[in-house]
Each structure stands twice: as structure tokens, then as C-alpha cells.
Design a protein around this motif. Structure first.
Motif, PDB file in Angstrom:
ATOM      1  N   UNK A 173      25.148 -17.210   6.460  1.00 27.39           N
ATOM      2  CA  UNK A 173      26.034 -17.774   5.443  1.00 27.39           C
ATOM      3  C   UNK A 173      26.388 -16.738   4.395  1.00 27.39           C
ATOM      4  N   UNK A 174      27.319 -17.024   3.567  1.00 24.30           N
ATOM      5  CA  UNK A 174      27.698 -16.111   2.495  1.00 24.30           C
ATOM      6  C   UNK A 174      26.648 -16.121   1.389  1.00 24.30           C
ATOM      7  N   UNK A 175      26.087 -17.290   1.153  1.00 24.28           N
ATOM      8  CA  UNK A 175      25.032 -17.462   0.154  1.00 24.28           C
ATOM      9  C   UNK A 175      23.925 -18.308   0.777  1.00 24.28           C
ATOM     10  N   UNK A 176      22.689 -17.965   0.431  1.00 18.44           N
ATOM     11  CA  UNK A 176      21.557 -18.733   0.936  1.00 18.44           C
ATOM     12  C   UNK A 176      20.516 -18.820  -0.170  1.00 18.44           C
ATOM     13  N   UNK A 177      20.115 -20.046  -0.479  1.00 21.52           N
ATOM     14  CA  UNK A 177      19.048 -20.276  -1.436  1.00 21.52           C
ATOM     15  C   UNK A 177      17.884 -20.894  -0.684  1.00 21.52           C
ATOM     16  N   UNK A 178      16.707 -20.337  -0.862  1.00 22.09           N
ATOM     17  CA  UNK A 178      15.527 -20.848  -0.184  1.00 22.09           C
ATOM     18  C   UNK A 178      14.357 -20.857  -1.152  1.00 22.09           C
ATOM     19  N   UNK A 179      13.424 -21.734  -0.864  1.00 24.02           N
ATOM     20  CA  UNK A 179      12.199 -21.768  -1.659  1.00 24.02           C
ATOM     21  C   UNK A 179      11.220 -20.742  -1.105  1.00 24.02           C
ATOM     22  N   UNK A 180      10.424 -20.196  -1.986  1.00 22.37           N
ATOM     23  CA  UNK A 180       9.417 -19.235  -1.567  1.00 22.37           C
ATOM     24  C   UNK A 180       8.555 -19.838  -0.458  1.00 22.37           C
ATOM     25  N   UNK A 181       8.363 -19.046   0.592  1.00 22.61           N
ATOM     26  CA  UNK A 181       7.554 -19.506   1.712  1.00 22.61           C
ATOM     27  C   UNK A 181       8.359 -20.021   2.886  1.00 22.61           C
ATOM     28  N   UNK A 182       9.638 -20.316   2.663  1.00 25.90           N
ATOM     29  CA  UNK A 182      10.486 -20.777   3.757  1.00 25.90           C
ATOM     30  C   UNK A 182      10.944 -19.607   4.617  1.00 25.90           C
ATOM     31  N   UNK A 183      11.316 -19.919   5.846  1.00 26.17           N
ATOM     32  CA  UNK A 183      11.906 -18.918   6.737  1.00 26.17           C
ATOM     33  C   UNK A 183      13.430 -19.007   6.634  1.00 26.17           C
ATOM     34  N   UNK A 184      14.100 -17.858   6.736  1.00 32.72           N
ATOM     35  CA  UNK A 184      15.565 -17.839   6.711  1.00 32.72           C
ATOM     36  C   UNK A 184      16.084 -16.999   7.865  1.00 32.72           C
ATOM     37  N   UNK A 185      17.311 -17.297   8.285  1.00 28.93           N
ATOM     38  CA  UNK A 185      17.961 -16.528   9.353  1.00 28.93           C
ATOM     39  C   UNK A 185      19.370 -16.194   8.901  1.00 28.93           C
ATOM     40  N   UNK A 186      19.717 -14.928   8.986  1.00 26.98           N
ATOM     41  CA  UNK A 186      21.025 -14.441   8.558  1.00 26.98           C
ATOM     42  C   UNK A 186      21.754 -13.898   9.791  1.00 26.98           C
ATOM     43  N   UNK A 187      23.033 -14.261   9.893  1.00 25.00           N
ATOM     44  CA  UNK A 187      23.775 -13.928  11.104  1.00 25.00           C
ATOM     45  C   UNK A 187      24.830 -12.855  10.839  1.00 25.00           C
ATOM     46  N   UNK A 188      25.026 -12.002  11.844  1.00 26.50           N
ATOM     47  CA  UNK A 188      26.064 -10.974  11.763  1.00 26.50           C
ATOM     48  C   UNK A 188      26.877 -10.969  13.049  1.00 26.50           C
ATOM     49  N   UNK A 189      28.194 -11.098  12.922  1.00 29.41           N
ATOM     50  CA  UNK A 189      29.115 -10.938  14.045  1.00 29.41           C
ATOM     51  C   UNK A 189      29.838  -9.596  13.881  1.00 29.41           C
ATOM     52  N   UNK A 190      29.489  -8.599  14.673  1.00 29.26           N
ATOM     53  CA  UNK A 190      30.137  -7.284  14.492  1.00 29.26           C
ATOM     54  C   UNK A 190      31.545  -7.284  15.055  1.00 29.26           C
ATOM     55  N   UNK A 191      32.234  -6.204  14.838  1.00 27.53           N
ATOM     56  CA  UNK A 191      33.557  -6.039  15.433  1.00 27.53           C
ATOM     57  C   UNK A 191      33.392  -5.950  16.953  1.00 27.53           C
ATOM     58  N   UNK A 192      34.235  -6.645  17.665  1.00 25.91           N
ATOM     59  CA  UNK A 192      34.125  -6.703  19.122  1.00 25.91           C
ATOM     60  C   UNK A 192      34.160  -5.298  19.722  1.00 25.91           C
ATOM     61  N   UNK A 193      33.209  -5.034  20.597  1.00 29.73           N
ATOM     62  CA  UNK A 193      33.174  -3.735  21.270  1.00 29.73           C
ATOM     63  C   UNK A 193      32.369  -2.680  20.546  1.00 29.73           C
ATOM     64  N   UNK A 194      31.948  -2.959  19.328  1.00 35.35           N
ATOM     65  CA  UNK A 194      31.143  -1.971  18.598  1.00 35.35           C
ATOM     66  C   UNK A 194      29.725  -1.949  19.154  1.00 35.35           C
ATOM     67  N   UNK A 195      29.295  -0.761  19.501  1.00 33.65           N
ATOM     68  CA  UNK A 195      27.987  -0.592  20.128  1.00 33.65           C
ATOM     69  C   UNK A 195      26.864  -0.577  19.093  1.00 33.65           C
TER      70      UNK A 195
END
Lengths: 110, 116
Positions: free
Chosen positions: B8-30
Motif C-alpha cells: 500500500x502507499x501507507x501502512x499503519x501497524x501496531x508494534x508486534x504485528x507483521x506487515x507485507x509490502x508489495x512491489x510491482x517492477x517495470x515489466x521485463x526488468x531483471x
């Protein structure tokens, strides 16, 4: 890893040229000189890069000293949208990762 | 064309929680990089992928940080048991291939993570 030194901040007037200096006295022979800029709340944006010769593109020019120990990013006519933090970076990581310093915060006055 | 996209663009979490951040690169970039940017500082390298292979994870601050890119395109940065010092902007960048030095990196606008 080779390091760069830049002024913390600079000011410019709109529509005037801006020369952003960078010192890199410990540069090695194979280090490229990269410039990126970062506008508020955005990711860094590639500006220009070079190895030995001066470089020009649609965004800016890069002037590299003959001994390669310094370089200057030149914005030919500053606009308000050029207000950003400008980073001068040498290829420092074995995998090509960029090693950023604190950069120069450029303010442009109308 | 489409640039590097992060969510997400912004993520708020409480201490101790797990978070996952996603990245979609430019197509074809190695090549794909993750960076962490603290307030008022320049970005700092975390980890690097070439296709699906994680070739450098020397910048990951602790074993609570984990990154993957299983099919060589989308990447996820996971932080387990978050701490307040994890609050930062996490940037993803991709490039065509770094066999030749000097290839520019294309950055996303980052995920701003705030740990309460």
C-alpha cells in the motif's frame, strides 16, 4: 565504498541556471557518477549519469572534472518543479545498489 | 508506460504485528532493489534480486526482515514483529540488468510504514 560530498542546501531563482556541485575525491576508475533527485513524497528519480565525458540529456547536463574528483549537475533553467533533494552517487555496491548520502536540498524561488 | 508500483502507499501497524509490502517492477526488468528511507535521510540499501534469486541481503537490519520474488517479477518485503524503529518509507527500484554498471534504477513512490 566511495563517498560523495554535497552542500546541504542551495537556493536558486526561477528560470536561472543552477550548478549543483559534488566532490568525490576517492572515486575509482570504474565508478560511474549518478545523479538522482527526489521530490517531496515521491521516490528518487534518475536524472543523469556519466563516467568520464560530460553528458547532456533533456533534464540536465553533467560536467565531470578532468581528474574525476568532482562533478557538477547543471539545470539550465530552474523551474519551481525542480525543487527537490539532489543526490550525487557513485556505483558503490557489488551488485549495483546505490549508496545515497543526504544530498542537496534545492529551493527555487519564483 | 507503467512505472514501478508499490502498495500500500501507507501502512499503519501496531508494534508486534507483521506487515507485507508489495512491489510491482517495470515489466521485463531483471534487477530489483529494496531500500529503506528514514525521515530526513537518503535511502539505504536493504536487498537485491536478480530475477527470482536474492543475491544480496546484506542491508536487511535484522532477521525480522524477509524479502522474496518467487517468479522473478513481483516482490514482497515482509517485516515480522514490527518495532517502532521500523517506521520509515520503504522504496522499491528496478532496472533492466546490471551486468553493465551505470544502468539507471527506476523507483516507486514507496510505502510509508508507521508503527504505533
Amino acid at each position: 565504498d566511495a563517498k560523495t560530498t554535497q552542500p546541504n542546501s542551495m537556493e536558486s531563482n526561477e528560470e536561472e541556471p543552477v550548478h549543483l556541485p559534488c566532490n568525490h575525491s576517492t572515486i575509482s576508475g570504474t565508478d560511474y557518477i549518478h545523479w538522482y533527485r527526489q521530490l517531496p513524497s515521491q521516490g528518487p528519480e534518475y536524472v543523469i549519469h556519466g563516467l568520464t565525458s560530460n553528458v547532456n540529456n533533456r533534464m540536465a547536463s553533467l560536467a565531470i572534472a578532468e581528474d574525476r574528483k568532482s562533478s557538477t549537475l547543471i539545470l539550465h533553467r530552474a523551474t519551481l518543479r525542480d525543487a527537490a533533494v539532489y543526490y550525487c552517487i557513485l556505483d558503490g555496491g557489488s551488485q549495483g545498489n546505490l549508496i545515497f548520502g543526504k544530498g542537496t536540498k534545492l529551493s527555487v524561488k519564483p | 508506460g507503467a512505472g514501478v508500483s508499490q502498495s500500500p502507499r501507507y501502512k499503519v501497524a501496531k508494534r508486534g504485528q507483521d506487515v507485507a509490502l508489495r512491489c510491482d517492477p517495470i515489466s521485463g526488468h531483471v534487477s530489483l532493489f529494496w531500500y529503506q528511507q528514514a525521515l530526513g535521510q537518503g535511502p539505504e540499501f536493504l536487498t537485491y534480486f536478480q530475477n527470482e534469486a536474492q543475491l544480496d541481503k546484506s542491508g536487511l537490519p535484522s532477521d525480522r526482515f524477509f524479502a522474496e520474488r518467487p517468479e522473478g517479477s513481483v516482490s514482497t518485503l515482509k517485516i515480522q514483529r514490527t518495532q517502532q524503529e521500523d517506521s520509515a518509507v520503504y522504496l522499491c527500484a528496478s532496472s533492466v540488468f546490471l551486468q553493465e554498471l551505470g544502468q539507471p534504477q527506476h523507483f516507486g513512490d514507496g510505502t510509508r510504514l508507521s508503527i504505533l
